[in-house]
Design an enzyme around this catalytic site. Structure first.
Site, mmCIF file in Angstrom:
data_model
loop_
_atom_site.group_PDB
_atom_site.id
_atom_site.type_symbol
_atom_site.label_atom_id
_atom_site.label_comp_id
_atom_site.label_asym_id
_atom_site.label_seq_id
_atom_site.Cartn_x
_atom_site.Cartn_y
_atom_site.Cartn_z
ATOM 1 N N ASP A 142 0.857 -1.185 0.000
ATOM 2 C CA ASP A 142 0.000 0.000 0.000
ATOM 3 C C ASP A 142 0.891 1.233 0.000
ATOM 4 O O ASP A 142 1.561 1.516 0.997
ATOM 5 C CB ASP A 142 -0.895 0.035 1.253
ATOM 6 C CG ASP A 142 -1.963 -1.049 1.234
ATOM 7 O OD1 ASP A 142 -1.725 -2.111 0.624
ATOM 8 O OD2 ASP A 142 -3.037 -0.839 1.839
ATOM 9 N N LYS A 207 -6.934 3.329 -3.445
ATOM 10 C CA LYS A 207 -7.369 3.308 -2.054
ATOM 11 C C LYS A 207 -7.596 4.738 -1.586
ATOM 12 O O LYS A 207 -6.858 5.643 -1.998
ATOM 13 C CB LYS A 207 -6.273 2.601 -1.237
ATOM 14 C CG LYS A 207 -6.456 2.589 0.270
ATOM 15 C CD LYS A 207 -5.343 1.748 0.917
ATOM 16 C CE LYS A 207 -5.284 1.972 2.420
ATOM 17 N NZ LYS A 207 -4.191 1.241 3.074
ATOM 18 N N LYS A 243 -10.204 0.082 -2.585
ATOM 19 C CA LYS A 243 -10.125 -0.136 -1.141
ATOM 20 C C LYS A 243 -10.399 1.170 -0.392
ATOM 21 O O LYS A 243 -9.536 2.040 -0.352
ATOM 22 C CB LYS A 243 -8.736 -0.666 -0.759
ATOM 23 C CG LYS A 243 -8.530 -0.830 0.753
ATOM 24 C CD LYS A 243 -7.163 -1.411 1.086
ATOM 25 C CE LYS A 243 -6.891 -1.383 2.584
ATOM 26 N NZ LYS A 243 -5.545 -1.862 2.940
#
Lengths: 311, 286
Positions: A142, A207, A243
């Protein structure tokens, strides 16, 4: 902002189109009105459990805490019909500790990397961090985008940095955190989504947030990004995953997010390879509501958390 | 002159709410004329009230005892100031003004009674215990958590307060179902709670049907104790439902009339019903 950067940003915004803010807010308000009961609710709750990236990103994380987090991810509750979560999400230094517990299990190891949460270190430092996390056994990385560069209109720089991190990831999944709360407007969120998606591979994620700022994943931000994914898919056929992270604490919120996914991207995205929740407390409430559905009795939250309070 | 009619609302989490279901039931005054629509709360309203009580709990439990007493005394002041209005609300049922006044007086005195207990019960219920080793051994009381109250139908103010007050005196928070036949005094009580210094969520008052809400009171695992007035069937339902979550029950039969005015309807042992004892061993000299 230099004239050149201004035109770059203006050009991207024109290219991807503007967001109707009032329309988005109206649309997401409607998602909360869907009646999801009984079997559909149990289905939704279990699906949400399989989508959780069970997260701990604190300075006080220890190998012991990671161990218990991993056990919880593998088996969220005594009841065996509650599935494991998608992944655990930890800092790079904790990846090797998580790997001890999760190697050979369906639960993936996600690691924030690339100078999380600020992204304010030299690129070579960030790349080195990503490589180290991958070497230690991270399945998913991430990363945060360079918001400072984005807001200054240095779009090529932002995209090049994403490409560089992508290369460092190798065959691991990459999740690109836009940090929506620092992008100020829906238009910027949509533009940043496209900026990232244009260099990502199918199955990589965009995300919303780091969870480290005051405002996190909201239904509105989520919707803007889902629609960006839809438009990108329709134009290119590339399936980007999504996400939302931070601030999703209750099962009810999670169900509303899933309604948004189903009604924007369809059933193909209702799987944990295409949609995730970045959350730490959400899993407790999901399990609590599943037990409530099974027993018919409202449950006390402290039965499902580490809290020792009688309240 | 234009008559302004009132929409009675329940007092939950410091706010005045309608039922999430939108349902209401009409109540009549003594002459049989329509008086107002009272919310018919559902198990979801009860769930929301329990969430509100849970939020208020830690703050209320950790306030110092003297302060809790001051807050309760302030509630008595608020009741006193609107005593005539409350008396009118009670006499909606048709009982005499004199009896209604008597119930209000007794209620105010009951609040003051418990306001006096907040900083005294610990000394009487706790103890220093003699043990056969070199330990200092002592027992202190702690609140249980959230207490569910099912109030009696008669004595809509005094009955309700007699069950709620001992719970909150001990540092618990309460979710109460008001009298089914005379719910209006509980609506007024909510308005007085809102202007007293009681933190939001410490007392939550619902109105509605007993048969709909008693099963949820019984099974809700977050309620740690129940104080309920009910008939044989209701008591049985509460006992069976509460067994799963191992609640402490205080059940008062509604078949035999309870004298809520009596001296023994209040006091230390009513407070003890909603407390847990914690015993600690401390090595001497360490």
């Amino acid at each position: 902002m230099s004239t050149r950067n201004f035109h770059a940003l203006r050009g991207l915004l024109n290219d991807v189109g503007a967001v109707d803010q009032v329309g988005i807010d109206e649309r997401v308000a409607k998602f909360a009105t869907r009646s999801i009961k009984k079997n559909a609710k149990v289905f939704g709750l279990k699906l949400a459990v399989t989508m959780v990236d069970l997260t701990t990103l604190e300075g006080k994380d220890t190998p012991g805490k990671i161990a218990s987090l991993c056990q919880k991810a593998l088996r969220p509750h005594d009841a065996t019909d509650i599935p494991p979560t998608a992944a655990v999400c930890v800092y790079p230094s904790m990846v090797k500790h998580a790997a001890k517990h999760l190697r050979g299990t369906p639960v993936k190891i996600a690691s924030v990397a690339a100078a999380f949460p600020s992204s304010q270190t030299p690129l070579r430092t960030r790349i080195a961090e990503v490589r180290a996390a991958v070497a230690d056994g991270a399945d998913e990385i991430d990363m945060v985008i360079n918001r400072g560069a984005f807001l200054a209109g240095e779009l090529q720089l932002v995209q090049d940095e994403i490409s560089a991190v992508l290369e460092a990831c190798g065959d691991r999944t990459l999740k690109v955190i836009l940090e929506t709360s620092e992008l100020e407007t829906y238009d910027n969120i949509r533009a940043a989504s496209f900026l990232a998606m244009r260099v990502l591979r199918p199955g990589d994620f965009i995300k919303t947030s780091t969870g480290k700022t005051s405002a996190n994943a909201t239904p509105g931000n989520n919707q803007v990004m889902l629609e960006a994914i839809r438009d990108h898919f329709l134009a290119t056929g590339i399936e980007i995953a999504m996400k939302p992270a931070g601030g999703i604490r209750t099962a009810k919120q999670a169900l509303h997010f899933l309604v948004a996914v189903k009604e924007t991207l369809g059933d193909a995205w209702l799987t944990n390879t295409r949609y995730r929740f970045g959350a730490s407390a959400l899993l407790n409430d999901l399990v609590r509501q599943l037990v409530k559905e099974k027993t018919g009795a409202y449950q006390a939250p402290y039965t499902f958390s580490e809290s020792s309070s009688a309240y | 002159m234009l008559k302004i009619t009132k929409t009675p609302k329940c007092y939950v989490g410091g706010s005045f709410i309608r039922s999430e279901s939108g349902r209401v039931a009409p109540i009549k005054d003594a002459s049989g004329a329509f008086f107002a629509n009272i919310p018919l709360c559902t198990r979801k309203d009860l769930r929301n009230a329990v969430e509100a009580a849970a939020k208020a709990g830690p703050g209320w439990a950790t306030r110092n005892a003297y302060n809790r007493g001051q807050v309760l005394y302030r509630l008595a002041e608020m009741l006193e100031a609107r005593a005539a209005e409350m008396s009118d609300a009670i006499s909606l049922s048709g009982i005499s003004k004199k009896d209604a006044n008597r119930e209000v007086r007794a209620s105010i005195e009951r609040v003051v009674h418990y306001a006096g207990w907040t900083d005294k019960f610990q000394a009487l219920l706790g103890s220093v215990n003699p043990v056969a080793s070199s330990h200092f051994n002592f027992t202190v009381t702690e609140p249980m958590g959230i207490i569910g109250v099912v109030a009696p139908d008669e004595k809509p103010l005094l009955g309700l307060l007699s069950l709620v007050l001992p719970a909150i005196t001990g540092g618990n928070t309460a979710v109460a179902l008001a009298s089914g036949t005379q719910p209006y005094p509980s609506i007024l009580l909510g308005e007085m709670l809102a202007t007293s210094d009681l933190p939001r969520g410490v007392v939550n008052l619902l109105t509605g049907r007993r048969d709909e809400l008693i099963p949820t009171f019984a099974t809700h695992a977050h309620l740690r104790g129940l104080a309920a007035v009910g008939n044989l069937d209701e008591r049985k339902a509460l006992q069976i439902g509460a067994s799963d979550s191992v609640k402490r029950l205080k059940l008062i039969p509604s078949e035999t009339p309870t004298d809520w005015f009596a001296e023994n309807a209040q006091g230390l042992y009513e407070i003890r019903d909603h407390l847990e004892a914690k015993t600690t061993w401390h090595p001497i000299g360490a």
